[in-house]
Enzyme design. Structure first.
Site, PDB file in Angstrom:
ATOM      1  N   ASP A 166      20.486  19.547 -42.765  1.00  0.00           N
ATOM      2  CA  ASP A 166      19.692  19.192 -43.940  1.00  0.00           C
ATOM      3  C   ASP A 166      19.708  17.662 -44.045  1.00  0.00           C
ATOM      4  OD1 ASP A 166      18.434  19.441 -46.542  1.00  0.00           O
ATOM      5  OD2 ASP A 166      20.406  19.038 -47.398  1.00  0.00           O
ATOM      6  N   ASP A 220      18.794  15.333 -47.281  1.00  0.00           N
ATOM      7  CA  ASP A 220      19.282  14.699 -48.508  1.00  0.00           C
ATOM      8  C   ASP A 220      20.662  15.207 -48.897  1.00  0.00           C
ATOM      9  OD1 ASP A 220      16.815  13.525 -48.469  1.00  0.00           O
ATOM     10  OD2 ASP A 220      15.960  14.772 -50.054  1.00  0.00           O
TER      11      ASP A 220
END
Length: 229
Positions: free
Chosen positions: A9, A11
């Site tokens: 992922d 952020d």
């Protein structure tokens, strides 16, 4: 059997904060957003810092964000992101996931970024960091400019679907693959692989990781220092 892969992922996993919010100043300078949107971005910073935004609220905000791109060219976006890489995005990169990515690649496992951020953003970061590819939100383009409508919005279960499509296309073995994320909203994404890892997890993911015995990692160190002019 295909080969394993690793999926990160973006952020709060690969980066210390939201990439879209970090780019708000660049968007303003290039005329993508105005003062009202900048004020809204400041509010979103508070929501994300408090982890108080629900998945539905985040998804709706992302869709609103795509509407703001209407009429802006895809080439201009790529130039904007390239310009912002060194001063804005690279200083947000954690060192620990880059070390992990290096270990995965040493084992012959390709490494991908998987994020709800715009495809042009994750493509640029993946190239800059020497990773193998990226999956992001795709905004429809007609005659070289964004329409403001999404072709693929990578939120919630859609991230898992995109990973499975990539695995089928590239011959990857998801059962032996690893995924890293910070958010409970990414549980479908984490469940799409055989080795889910919680990174700097929010409360919901921390609780689920404890229940399921998933590893929990803490990323803290910067990979790059901000360059001082």
């Amino acid at each position: 059997m295909g080969r394993a892969a690793a999926f990160f992922d973006l952020d709060r996993t690969l980066l210390r904060r939201s990439s879209t919010l970090a780019l708000a100043g660049s968007f303003r300078r290039h005329g993508v957003i105005g003062r009202a949107q900048m004020a809204k971005a400041a509010l979103w910073k508070l929501l994300f810092a408090a982890r108080g935004a629900s998945p539905d609220v985040v998804r709706r905000a992302a869709e609103d964000g795509l509407v703001l791109l209407r009429g802006f060219s895809a080439e201009e976006m790529r130039s904007l992101v390239a310009e912002a890489l060194e001063p804005v995005l690279r200083p947000l990169v954690y060192r620990e996931p880059l070390d992990l990515a290096g270990r995965h690649r040493d084992r012959g496992e390709p490494v991908y970024v998987v994020s709800a951020a715009l495809q042009e953003v994750v493509d640029a970061l993946a190239r800059d960091l020497g990773l193998d590819g990226a999956l992001g939100t795709v905004c429809e383009v007609e005659n070289g400019v964004y329409t403001g409508r999404s072709v693929r919005s990578l939120h919630g279960a859609a991230k898992a679907d995109a990973v499975r499509e990539l695995a089928a296309r590239e011959g990857l073995d998801l059962a032996s693959s690893t995924a890293y994320s910070d958010s409970h909203s990414d549980v479908p994404f984490l469940e799409s692989v055989g080795k889910p890892v919680a990174v700097n997890p929010d409360r919901g993911l921390r609780r689920l990781a404890a229940e399921r015995g998933w590893p929990v990692l803490r990323f803290r160190e910067r990979a790059f220092q901000r360059r001082v002019a």
